[in-house]
Design a protein around this motif. Structure first.
Motif, PDB file in Angstrom:
ATOM      1  N   UNK A   1      27.493  51.324   9.741  1.00  0.00           N
ATOM      2  CA  UNK A   1      28.393  50.262   9.276  1.00  0.00           C
ATOM      3  C   UNK A   1      27.600  48.961   8.470  1.00  0.00           C
ATOM      4  N   UNK A   2      28.608  48.315   8.033  1.00  0.00           N
ATOM      5  CA  UNK A   2      28.320  47.088   7.223  1.00  0.00           C
ATOM      6  C   UNK A   2      27.553  46.112   8.325  1.00  0.00           C
ATOM      7  N   UNK A   3      26.835  45.092   7.953  1.00  0.00           N
ATOM      8  CA  UNK A   3      26.062  44.321   8.608  1.00  0.00           C
ATOM      9  C   UNK A   3      26.295  42.910   8.475  1.00  0.00           C
ATOM     10  N   UNK A   4      26.118  42.126   9.692  1.00  0.00           N
ATOM     11  CA  UNK A   4      26.265  40.680   9.388  1.00  0.00           C
ATOM     12  C   UNK A   4      25.179  40.009   8.814  1.00  0.00           C
ATOM     13  N   UNK A   5      25.147  39.093   7.879  1.00  0.00           N
ATOM     14  CA  UNK A   5      23.796  38.765   7.200  1.00  0.00           C
ATOM     15  C   UNK A   5      24.268  37.391   6.926  1.00  0.00           C
ATOM     16  N   UNK A   6      23.162  36.581   6.555  1.00  0.00           N
ATOM     17  CA  UNK A   6      23.481  35.151   6.558  1.00  0.00           C
ATOM     18  C   UNK A   6      24.186  34.804   5.168  1.00  0.00           C
ATOM     19  N   UNK A   7      24.938  33.624   5.696  1.00  0.00           N
ATOM     20  CA  UNK A   7      25.512  32.915   4.341  1.00  0.00           C
ATOM     21  C   UNK A   7      24.777  31.689   4.169  1.00  0.00           C
ATOM     22  N   UNK A   8      23.668  31.604   3.110  1.00  0.00           N
ATOM     23  CA  UNK A   8      22.836  30.455   2.888  1.00  0.00           C
ATOM     24  C   UNK A   8      23.531  29.187   2.781  1.00  0.00           C
ATOM     25  N   UNK A   9      22.994  28.022   3.760  1.00  0.00           N
ATOM     26  CA  UNK A   9      23.604  26.701   3.616  1.00  0.00           C
ATOM     27  C   UNK A   9      24.855  26.798   4.418  1.00  0.00           C
ATOM     28  N   UNK A  10      25.264  27.915   5.322  1.00  0.00           N
ATOM     29  CA  UNK A  10      26.578  27.600   6.243  1.00  0.00           C
ATOM     30  C   UNK A  10      26.011  28.033   7.545  1.00  0.00           C
ATOM     31  N   UNK A  11      26.583  27.726   8.608  1.00  0.00           N
ATOM     32  CA  UNK A  11      26.431  27.912   9.980  1.00  0.00           C
ATOM     33  C   UNK A  11      26.785  29.117  10.504  1.00  0.00           C
ATOM     34  N   UNK A  12      27.125  30.268   9.710  1.00  0.00           N
ATOM     35  CA  UNK A  12      27.503  31.415  10.394  1.00  0.00           C
ATOM     36  C   UNK A  12      27.175  32.612   9.173  1.00  0.00           C
ATOM     37  N   UNK A  13      27.379  33.896   9.796  1.00  0.00           N
ATOM     38  CA  UNK A  13      26.947  35.017   9.064  1.00  0.00           C
ATOM     39  C   UNK A  13      28.262  35.692   8.844  1.00  0.00           C
ATOM     40  N   UNK A  14      28.085  36.637   7.698  1.00  0.00           N
ATOM     41  CA  UNK A  14      29.516  37.532   7.245  1.00  0.00           C
ATOM     42  C   UNK A  14      29.018  38.637   7.021  1.00  0.00           C
TER      43      UNK A  14
ATOM     44  N   UNK B   1      38.925  33.018   6.968  1.00  0.00           N
ATOM     45  CA  UNK B   1      37.906  33.147   7.772  1.00  0.00           C
ATOM     46  C   UNK B   1      38.150  34.494   8.722  1.00  0.00           C
ATOM     47  N   UNK B   2      39.322  34.703   8.821  1.00  0.00           N
ATOM     48  CA  UNK B   2      39.581  36.188   9.429  1.00  0.00           C
ATOM     49  C   UNK B   2      39.225  37.168   8.492  1.00  0.00           C
ATOM     50  N   UNK B   3      39.666  37.157   7.264  1.00  0.00           N
ATOM     51  CA  UNK B   3      39.497  38.267   6.435  1.00  0.00           C
ATOM     52  C   UNK B   3      37.949  38.421   6.030  1.00  0.00           C
ATOM     53  N   UNK B   4      37.279  37.177   6.049  1.00  0.00           N
ATOM     54  CA  UNK B   4      35.837  37.305   5.870  1.00  0.00           C
ATOM     55  C   UNK B   4      34.946  37.933   6.755  1.00  0.00           C
ATOM     56  N   UNK B   5      35.620  38.590   7.771  1.00  0.00           N
ATOM     57  CA  UNK B   5      34.728  39.628   8.744  1.00  0.00           C
ATOM     58  C   UNK B   5      35.382  40.803   8.598  1.00  0.00           C
ATOM     59  N   UNK B   6      36.466  40.865   7.849  1.00  0.00           N
ATOM     60  CA  UNK B   6      36.791  42.330   7.832  1.00  0.00           C
ATOM     61  C   UNK B   6      36.607  43.266   6.614  1.00  0.00           C
ATOM     62  N   UNK B   7      36.347  42.645   5.408  1.00  0.00           N
ATOM     63  CA  UNK B   7      35.863  43.109   4.139  1.00  0.00           C
ATOM     64  C   UNK B   7      37.263  44.139   3.764  1.00  0.00           C
ATOM     65  N   UNK B   8      36.856  44.723   2.656  1.00  0.00           N
ATOM     66  CA  UNK B   8      37.519  45.684   2.112  1.00  0.00           C
ATOM     67  C   UNK B   8      36.659  46.837   1.771  1.00  0.00           C
ATOM     68  N   UNK B   9      37.502  46.261   2.500  1.00  0.00           N
ATOM     69  CA  UNK B   9      36.545  47.109   2.033  1.00  0.00           C
ATOM     70  C   UNK B   9      36.714  47.249   0.614  1.00  0.00           C
TER      71      UNK B   9
END
Length: 424
Positions: free
Chosen positions: A274-287, A22-30
């Motif tokens: 920068x990269x943007x927070x976008x929906x994750x369909x079916x989930x209650x958060x964005x990444x 979940x942490x890495x899911x917000x940092x990317x790899x970029x």
């Protein structure tokens, strides 16, 4: 997709525990027609560059060949005119390997009238037996977390870079060794460390013929000192000092930040794209709008259950499309998407990106462009108009309609509060 590769593209990814994921899911790899237009788009035609004589630079690895063909001429919005919808597809660590994804997405871009940004990792133009030419900050000479290349891979990568630029795509940088982590990663680098890394990335591009012994190959058709105006840092780390270094070097944009889908502004003279927070369909958060972040939040590994591959790819595609729709029908903020040439989870994310390009880039008033072209357009606008566009929130269209919202030169709004730095 093939899985045998000459070098590792993108981040080194390990299976992660749920919390770490979940942490890495917000940092990317970029090779297109210079006069082609983005299908369905309103706006200027792409302009062919002049047929100037080739002027070799240095050892002939690069050359001045005149203005780049295939670029849109930026035009200032007219009073009351609705902004076009920009979409930027970009690739971290771009190189051509046995998967042949670089050449594949060049064809996709031509098919759907999209130009993109390819962030080259400099070590992909450095052969393994010359690895000691790389002296990474904080590491021993010859060290790289993504390896180096071989001569066949260098020849193939240069071929794709050459063709991509001639089609109007941008060649940026993803730097070199891709070092991540809190102790020895790029987040520990000083401004001078970043300048050293940038100088070396340029040197590998400007001297690939000598380093790889490929004197008979055609040069890259651009002056990299002038071509290189922006980047994305490895794992989105070390951004503060990188932006300081890039600002001092006269660069024009950075895409290492974490933003919402609102109109961009400048930081230290660079456009913050920068990269943007976008929906994750079916989930209650964005990444973040990147294949890596969806993968980490879905499987936590590059080799998740095959029964889920289609679902995960569809979820990524639908998240990108939902993000596009809320901008296209809302504030028209540019949509920024980053990816890697990879085959994670059976290549499902590559399918998702291709299907997204096919869906969005053909729509009316949509321009799928590189970061360079987006920066060119932003620089051509009235700063007061951009300031008013930044008052629109995510997905928010003007209540009075575009014609009235941008009818006259708007008053400059009060200064927005300084963005609070985030670390995810």
């Amino acid at each position: 997709m093939a899985v045998t590769k000459r070098f590792t593209v993108g981040a080194t990814v390990a299976a992660a525990a749920t919390a770490a994921a979940m942490v890495a899911g917000l940092t990317g790899c970029g090779s297109g027609d210079d006069a082609a237009r983005t299908p369905g788009a309103s706006g200027p035609k792409k302009v062919a560059g002049p047929q100037n004589a080739v002027r070799l630079i240095g050892d002939g690895s690069t050359a001045f060949t005149g203005a780049q063909p295939g670029l849109l001429k930026p035009q200032r919005l007219k009073p009351g005119e609705r902004p076009p919808q920009f979409v930027v597809f970009s690739w971290d660590g771009a190189g051509e390997d046995s998967q042949k994804l670089f050449s594949h997405f060049r064809k996709v871009g031509k098919k759907y009238g999209a130009t993109m940004t390819y962030f080259l990792s400099g070590v992909y133009l450095l052969p393994e037996d010359k690895a000691d030419l790389y002296d990474p900050p904080g590491h021993a000479p010859g060290r790289s977390d993504i390896g180096f290349n071989d001569r066949e891979g260098i020849r193939d990568t240069v071929r794709e870079l050459r063709g991509a630029w001639q089609e109007g795509n941008e060649v940026g940088t993803h730097f070199n060794g891709h070092f991540c982590g809190p102790e020895t990663g790029v987040g520990t680098w000083s401004v001078e460390d970043w300048k050293s890394e940038i100088a070396q990335a340029k040197a590998f591009v400007k001297n690939w013929k000598t380093n790889a012994g490929l004197k008979g190959e055609q040069p890259l058709p651009f002056d990299y000192d002038k071509e290189l105006i922006g980047a994305r840092t490895p794992c989105l780390e070390g951004r503060d000092n990188f932006v300081r270094a890039a600002s001092e070097l006269g660069w024009r944009y950075d895409t290492s930040g974490i933003n919402d889908q609102i109109w961009p502004e400048k930081e230290r003279g660079l456009w913050d794209l920068g990269l943007q927070m976008i929906p994750v369909p079916g989930r209650q958060f964005e990444t973040l709008s990147m294949d890596y972040n969806f993968m980490v939040n879905q499987s936590g590994t590059t080799k998740g259950a095959s029964s889920m591959h289609d679902y995960w790819g569809n979820q990524f595609r639908d998240g990108m499309v939902q993000a596009f729709d809320r901008a296209y029908n809302g504030n028209r903020a540019p949509l920024i998407i980053g990816n890697h040439f990879e085959s994670w989870n059976g290549g499902t994310y590559m399918r998702a990106v291709e299907e997204t390009i096919a869906h969005v880039c053909v729509k009316k008033e949509v321009r799928c462009v590189s970061f360079r072209q987006l920066a060119d357009w932003l620089d051509a606008q009235d700063p007061a108009v951009l300031a008013k566009l930044r008052t629109l929130k995510v997905g928010q269209a003007p209540q009075v309609g575009w014609a009235e919202f941008l009818a006259a030169k708007p008053a400059r709004p009060a200064a927005s509060p300084v963005k609070q730095a985030e670390r995810h």
